[in-house]
Scaffold this active site. Sequence first.
Site, PDB file in Angstrom:
ATOM      1  N   HIS A 190       5.660   6.600  -1.062  1.00  0.00           N
ATOM      2  CA  HIS A 190       6.444   5.363  -1.219  1.00  0.00           C
ATOM      3  C   HIS A 190       5.626   4.142  -0.818  1.00  0.00           C
ATOM      4  CE1 HIS A 190       6.979   6.010   3.113  1.00  0.00           C
ATOM      5  NE2 HIS A 190       7.273   4.712   3.201  1.00  0.00           N
ATOM      6  N   HIS A 193       0.845  -1.194   0.000  1.00  0.00           N
ATOM      7  CA  HIS A 193       0.000   0.000   0.000  1.00  0.00           C
ATOM      8  C   HIS A 193       0.876   1.239   0.000  1.00  0.00           C
ATOM      9  CE1 HIS A 193       1.181  -0.486   4.205  1.00  0.00           C
ATOM     10  NE2 HIS A 193       1.094   0.825   4.256  1.00  0.00           N
TER      11      HIS A 193
END
Length: 188
Positions: free
Chosen positions: A127, A46
């Site tokens: 990220h 995720h």
Amino acid sequence: MEETLDTPQRLFFALWPSDEARAALAGWRDALPRPGGRPTAARNLHLTLAFAGDVDAETRTCLEQAAARVRGEPFSLPLDRLGVFKRGLLWTGPADCPAALSTLAGDLAGVLRDCGVRPDPCPFHAHITLIRRMNGRLPGVDPPGLTWQAKAFCLVRSRPGQGYEVLKTYPLQGAPPGSLSERSGSMG
Ligand code: 2AM
């Protein structure tokens, strides 16, 4: 420990793309030349948008309601950068953060503040954590070159030692979003 209504819950907002998109990224990661460390399970890949940390039930309700008022358009997220943070955390993300992504992250930091939660003071750095505590280096590895389609964002619960649970999904449609679905399941 038995949970009561007073038990704090560790919550964060995230992009949680489709099973196929996450499987493709995990497949790319698993073909890397022996990086070692602890890979993130495909089901847990995720991109965190805003980390709330441990909150009480009242704050969770506030976060759910405020998130339902956030507007945003779907966007493409090219995973064309690969990097290593401290302690060997291997990540991928966009080389250039799409404006829709930084706006969404900023809006969700505002949601946190509106609910009395202090957002991370560090600048947003888009990220996706691929591997933790990697030992080796990755000489000459190109980024995944995959593109995620972001059509929704989620409120997620982290249960230390047990993984993640998607609590609510909010569509990015520009129109009044509300809650697209409420699904839960152990994603440990
Ligand atoms: P990370 O992958 O870089 O560790 C759940 O812990 C998610 O929230 C992870 O994506 C984690 O990022 C992110 N996160 C951001 N700030 C955090 C914090 N202070 N503590 C734990 N997780 C944090």
